[in-house]
Design a protein around this motif. Structure first.
Motif, PDB file in Angstrom:
ATOM      1  N   UNK A 224      13.858   7.289   8.303  1.00 37.75           N
ATOM      2  CA  UNK A 224      12.695   7.890   8.954  1.00 37.75           C
ATOM      3  C   UNK A 224      11.466   7.607   8.089  1.00 37.75           C
ATOM      4  N   UNK A 225      10.407   7.107   8.711  1.00 41.40           N
ATOM      5  CA  UNK A 225       9.183   6.758   7.978  1.00 41.40           C
ATOM      6  C   UNK A 225       8.039   7.652   8.447  1.00 41.40           C
ATOM      7  N   UNK A 226       7.410   8.336   7.509  1.00 46.44           N
ATOM      8  CA  UNK A 226       6.225   9.139   7.807  1.00 46.44           C
ATOM      9  C   UNK A 226       5.049   8.570   7.019  1.00 46.44           C
ATOM     10  N   UNK A 227       3.885   8.516   7.657  1.00 46.11           N
ATOM     11  CA  UNK A 227       2.674   8.092   6.941  1.00 46.11           C
ATOM     12  C   UNK A 227       1.692   9.258   6.905  1.00 46.11           C
ATOM     13  N   UNK A 228       0.946   9.323   5.821  1.00 42.67           N
ATOM     14  CA  UNK A 228      -0.001  10.426   5.656  1.00 42.67           C
ATOM     15  C   UNK A 228      -1.104   9.988   4.705  1.00 42.67           C
ATOM     16  N   UNK A 229      -2.122  10.813   4.588  1.00 40.23           N
ATOM     17  CA  UNK A 229      -3.247  10.464   3.709  1.00 40.23           C
ATOM     18  C   UNK A 229      -2.880  10.676   2.248  1.00 40.23           C
ATOM     19  N   UNK A 231      -3.369  11.572  -1.640  1.00 38.69           N
ATOM     20  CA  UNK A 231      -4.138  12.608  -2.332  1.00 38.69           C
ATOM     21  C   UNK A 231      -4.446  12.141  -3.742  1.00 38.69           C
ATOM     22  N   UNK A 232      -5.396  12.799  -4.376  1.00 34.66           N
ATOM     23  CA  UNK A 232      -5.722  12.458  -5.757  1.00 34.66           C
ATOM     24  C   UNK A 232      -6.854  11.460  -5.834  1.00 34.66           C
ATOM     25  N   UNK A 233      -7.032  10.886  -7.038  1.00 36.99           N
ATOM     26  CA  UNK A 233      -8.144   9.963  -7.293  1.00 36.99           C
ATOM     27  C   UNK A 233      -8.007   8.714  -6.441  1.00 36.99           C
ATOM     28  N   UNK A 234      -9.116   8.094  -6.142  1.00 36.33           N
ATOM     29  CA  UNK A 234      -9.063   6.852  -5.406  1.00 36.33           C
ATOM     30  C   UNK A 234     -10.274   6.612  -4.533  1.00 36.33           C
ATOM     31  N   UNK A 235     -11.124   7.612  -4.425  1.00 39.69           N
ATOM     32  CA  UNK A 235     -12.376   7.411  -3.697  1.00 39.69           C
ATOM     33  C   UNK A 235     -12.210   7.475  -2.195  1.00 39.69           C
ATOM     34  N   UNK A 241      -7.868   6.901   4.986  1.00 37.64           N
ATOM     35  CA  UNK A 241      -6.794   6.163   5.651  1.00 37.64           C
ATOM     36  C   UNK A 241      -5.440   6.775   5.342  1.00 37.64           C
ATOM     37  N   UNK A 242      -4.527   6.664   6.315  1.00 38.29           N
ATOM     38  CA  UNK A 242      -3.153   7.155   6.110  1.00 38.29           C
ATOM     39  C   UNK A 242      -2.343   6.042   5.444  1.00 38.29           C
ATOM     40  N   UNK A 243      -2.566   5.870   4.137  1.00 43.64           N
ATOM     41  CA  UNK A 243      -1.925   4.753   3.437  1.00 43.64           C
ATOM     42  C   UNK A 243      -0.637   5.160   2.716  1.00 43.64           C
ATOM     43  N   UNK A 244      -0.445   6.467   2.508  1.00 43.25           N
ATOM     44  CA  UNK A 244       0.763   6.923   1.812  1.00 43.25           C
ATOM     45  C   UNK A 244       1.964   6.877   2.755  1.00 43.25           C
ATOM     46  N   UNK A 245       3.136   6.606   2.184  1.00 41.53           N
ATOM     47  CA  UNK A 245       4.349   6.440   2.983  1.00 41.53           C
ATOM     48  C   UNK A 245       5.469   7.296   2.405  1.00 41.53           C
ATOM     49  N   UNK A 256      11.818   9.017  -0.581  1.00 41.40           N
ATOM     50  CA  UNK A 256      10.903   8.302  -1.475  1.00 41.40           C
ATOM     51  C   UNK A 256       9.494   8.423  -0.901  1.00 41.40           C
ATOM     52  N   UNK A 257       8.564   8.904  -1.698  1.00 39.69           N
ATOM     53  CA  UNK A 257       7.159   8.978  -1.291  1.00 39.69           C
ATOM     54  C   UNK A 257       6.354   8.054  -2.191  1.00 39.69           C
ATOM     55  N   UNK A 258       5.514   7.222  -1.606  1.00 41.36           N
ATOM     56  CA  UNK A 258       4.746   6.266  -2.403  1.00 41.36           C
ATOM     57  C   UNK A 258       3.303   6.242  -1.917  1.00 41.36           C
ATOM     58  N   UNK A 259       2.364   6.458  -2.856  1.00 43.28           N
ATOM     59  CA  UNK A 259       0.945   6.421  -2.492  1.00 43.28           C
ATOM     60  C   UNK A 259       0.108   5.682  -3.529  1.00 43.28           C
TER      61      UNK A 259
END
Length: 362
Positions: A224-229, A231-235, A241-245, A256-259
């Motif tokens: 199952x893959x979820x995408x979300x915004x 958090x933290x530094x990065x401007x 954008x919902x770049x985190x997975x 596994x969560x990767x951002x």
């Protein structure tokens, strides 16, 4: 030692070939090949330098013996004897260093790792200890100039972790942290203890090398893959954008969560790579006998249930049970000063390997 010396001669010849290849314009223009050759050259550099020093010392001893046998000048003879006396003290040390450098390398030593810490026996106190271990490894990683990324966590209400998984990247991470695999025991007065009694709790640490190519096929239907915004530094880029997975392997429950990457696609690729490593390790560990045989070495890096270390807070004491090492610096160890323990484990393991080689050659 004669067998080792014969191997070293061919190794020196290979090292010189690598240096010639690094000067070849064709190799220089092929970035991937150049990087591979550079790494191999760097890996061999220390043992080649030690061996050249060893040969120089041997030659100097022979030259001095010739002076002693043929000279009539008493001062020259005495000087040659003194030089040989000093060099002969250095030779055994060099031989030992060369033997250690020639020991078979663990193919995973250069790899980054995935570390999973779980609160085990002890309820809330075990989860708090899991959090303490996490901070200890984060501080140690900082001292080594490594990078730590959070992969997944299951925090508890008291501020600890039921389980937490991190990725540590840097230079030779697995070579130092592979010895942390096992059960860690803490003895201290919990914050919830009104009677002031010392309690014993445990947390387990699992250390897995990050496999670049894992021989395991994951069925897309099982993920199952979820995408979300992120958090933290990065401007602005990260916030908009919902770049985190987040990937969940349904049969095992591994998450596994990767951002950390710049784009969702990069986060997907990295998350899948880590997920494969963790699922591979999970299935490997199901067969405990096979798991122990493959992963366990002289200081027991394989069995996660093996009690490897005790952290005694009242006495400010840390004991590593595998090698009988006790140091009264718990406060410093928990602040990431793990070098004394890790260096002792590496030395113990090298000594065991040398003993095994000596037995084989006997």
């Amino acid at each position: 030692m004669d067998k080792v010396m014969a191997q070293l001669e061919s190794l020196v010849a290979h090292y010189e070939e690598l240096q010639e290849m690094m000067a070849d314009p064709e190799v220089i223009n092929d970035t991937k090949r150049y990087m591979e050759i550079s790494k191999e050259e760097a890996d061999l550099r220390e043992v080649v330098q030690k061996y050249k020093k060893y040969k120089e010392d041997k030659k100097e001893i022979a030259d001095n013996k010739e002076i002693i046998a043929s000279e009539t000048d008493a001062d020259l003879i005495e000087m040659a004897k003194e030089e040989n006396s000093e060099i002969e003290k250095e030779i055994p040390k060099l031989e030992d260093e060369i033997k250690i450098l020639m020991l078979p390398k663990d193919p995973n030593d250069d790899k980054d790792i995935i570390m999973e810490i779980r609160g085990a026996a002890g309820g809330d106190e075990a989860s708090l200890f899991a959090g303490d271990l996490l901070r200890m490894y984060e501080k140690y990683a900082e001292r080594q100039n490594w990078k730590v990324s959070m992969i997944d966590s299951e925090p508890t209400e008291v501020g600890g972790y039921k389980r937490v998984a991190i990725m540590i990247t840097g230079d030779k991470v697995y070579s130092k942290l592979k010895y942390e695999n096992g059960a860690h025991r803490v003895q201290r007065i919990p914050v919830t203890e009104s009677q002031g009694r010392v309690h014993t709790s445990t947390a387990t640490v699992a250390v897995m090398p990050e496999y670049e190519q894992v021989d395991i096929d994951l069925d897309p239907k099982d993920i199952r893959v979820d995408v979300y915004r992120s958090s933290g530094a990065g401007g602005q880029h990260i916030n908009k954008t919902s770049s985190a997975v987040r990937m969940t392997h349904l049969p095992t429950g591994i998450v596994v969560a990767m951002q950390d990457q710049r784009s969702q696609q990069q986060n997907r690729e990295k998350a899948m790579q880590i997920l494969k490593s963790r699922v591979y390790d999970y299935y490997e560990s199901q067969n405990q006998a096979q798991y122990d045989a493959k992963r366990k070495n002289a200081v027991g890096t394989g069995d996660r249930s093996e009690r490897i270390r005790t952290y005694n807070y009242p006495q400010n004491r840390v004991t590593d049970h595998r090698i009988g090492l006790t140091i009264n610096k718990l406060d410093r160890v928990m602040n990431g000063e793990l070098d004394e323990i890790i260096d002792a484990l590496i030395l113990y393991n090298q000594t065991k390997q040398l003993e095994e080689l000596a037995d084989q050659n006997a």
